[in-house]
Write a protein that holds these residues in place. Structure first.
Motif, mmCIF file in Angstrom:
data_model
loop_
_atom_site.group_PDB
_atom_site.id
_atom_site.type_symbol
_atom_site.label_atom_id
_atom_site.label_comp_id
_atom_site.label_asym_id
_atom_site.label_seq_id
_atom_site.Cartn_x
_atom_site.Cartn_y
_atom_site.Cartn_z
ATOM 1 N N VAL B 59 0.828 -1.219 0.000
ATOM 2 C CA VAL B 59 0.000 0.000 0.000
ATOM 3 C C VAL B 59 0.859 1.265 0.000
ATOM 4 N N TYR B 61 4.239 1.727 -0.703
ATOM 5 C CA TYR B 61 5.277 1.959 -1.708
ATOM 6 C C TYR B 61 4.857 1.615 -3.133
ATOM 7 N N PHE B 62 4.085 0.521 -3.317
ATOM 8 C CA PHE B 62 3.641 0.199 -4.675
ATOM 9 C C PHE B 62 2.422 1.039 -5.071
ATOM 10 N N MET B 63 1.527 1.281 -4.089
ATOM 11 C CA MET B 63 0.336 2.103 -4.377
ATOM 12 C C MET B 63 0.598 3.573 -4.064
ATOM 13 N N HIS B 64 1.770 3.864 -3.541
ATOM 14 C CA HIS B 64 2.209 5.241 -3.263
ATOM 15 C C HIS B 64 1.282 5.994 -2.309
ATOM 16 N N LEU B 65 0.605 5.261 -1.398
ATOM 17 C CA LEU B 65 -0.290 5.977 -0.482
ATOM 18 C C LEU B 65 0.514 6.810 0.520
#
Lengths: 202, 102
Positions: B59, B61-65
């Protein structure tokens, strides 16, 4: 920050009064509702697990589920999340060749996951675990079946993004198109992180 | 300027590979720990911690939340917390409860 968004290089036509892209806000809201949807399915599986074992038609999940196969499936989805974020990084810096490679790799890994899930379901069926064989069968197939359906929808979404970028390579919406498809894809991976631990490992 | 962007892009790509490697390592530990002769409660506790670590990695780092707009964080985190509370409450109410077996 190396891994942050680059709003300056994204089209701003959809930025609303909240200061964020309205499509991105919509996808995050949708993902929030999806979290509740999968929570309901996971809760149902967990609540009915002891009920399943108490019934005459009980099926013990430990005797049916294959940790090794699902570990491979977990690795496939995890790898697809990495390739997805690499595709987004590539399109942000304008490297369209690498973008295509990483995006198609993501879709390929997604379909590989689905192939593995079809194999798992077929094996379970041949061993007597079906949608109506027990409470385990019902709650397991509904939960993992819905997840697999989400993977399929995500793969189709990413393919549509791929073809749109091919057709309209200079669109100012390209980066956001990839980011939105990626958000959904990562969420599908996130759900599997929970399912893998709660259903298969515990 | 172009050099800065290229350097930043290279750094972010390397960062994503590092996050992916950490998540893969956590997954291997998750599977391995289920084969260790440890108390079931301990295995469950460790698996839950590792699951949260993996989920947070995806969430943030990959989804940049992490670092994204507050409103985007809110529309995901609020229902996610609600979902978590719902699961815990139902388990508290119905764990080991077989009265509705029918």
């Amino acid at each position: 920050m190396a891994h942050s968004s680059h709003p300056g290089r994204i089209g701003t036509a959809n930025v609303g009064s909240l200061g964020v892209d309205s499509r991105k806000l919509g996808v995050w809201t949708f993902i929030g509702s999806e979290a509740l949807f999968f929570a309901a399915l996971i809760t149902t599986y967990l609540v009915f697990a002891p009920v399943n074992m108490a019934r005459a038609d009980a099926q013990n999940p430990k005797e049916y589920l294959d940790i090794w196969l699902t570990s491979v499936l977990a690795a496939l989805l995890l790898a697809s999340s990495l390739t997805m974020v690499l595709a987004l990084a590539a399109v942000r810096r304008g490297d369209m060749k690498l973008f295509r490679v990483w995006l198609l790799a993501t879709v390929g890994l997604g379909f590989s996951f689905l192939g593995g899930q079809v194999y798992e379901f077929t094996e379970l069926y041949h061993h007597g675990a079906t949608l109506s064989s027990s409470l385990f069968g019902t709650t397991f197939f509904v939960l993992t079946g819905f997840h697999g359906t989400h993977v399929l929808i995500g793969a189709i979404w990413l393919l549509s993004v791929f073809f749109k970028v091919q057709r309209y390579p200079d669109s100012p919406e390209t980066v956001m198109d990839v980011e939105l498809g990626g958000l959904y894809w990562h969420f599908v991976d996130l759900v599997w992180v929970v399912i893998f631990t709660v259903i298969y490992l515990i | 300027m172009a050099g800065d962007l290229a350097h930043e892009a290279h750094e972010s790509t390397r960062f994503y590979w590092m996050v992916g490697a950490v998540l893969a390592a956590v997954t291997i530990v998750e599977v391995a720990i289920t084969f260790l002769p440890l108390p079931h409660e301990l295995i469950v506790a460790v698996l839950m911690v590792l699951m949260v670590v993996k989920g947070a990695g995806v969430v943030m780092y990959f989804m940049h939340l992490k670092g994204d707009a507050r409103i985007l964080q809110a529309v995901f985190v609020v229902p996610f917390l609600l979902a978590t509370v719902m699961i815990l409450l139902f388990l508290l109410l119905f764990s080991q409860h077989v009265g509705i077996a029918g």
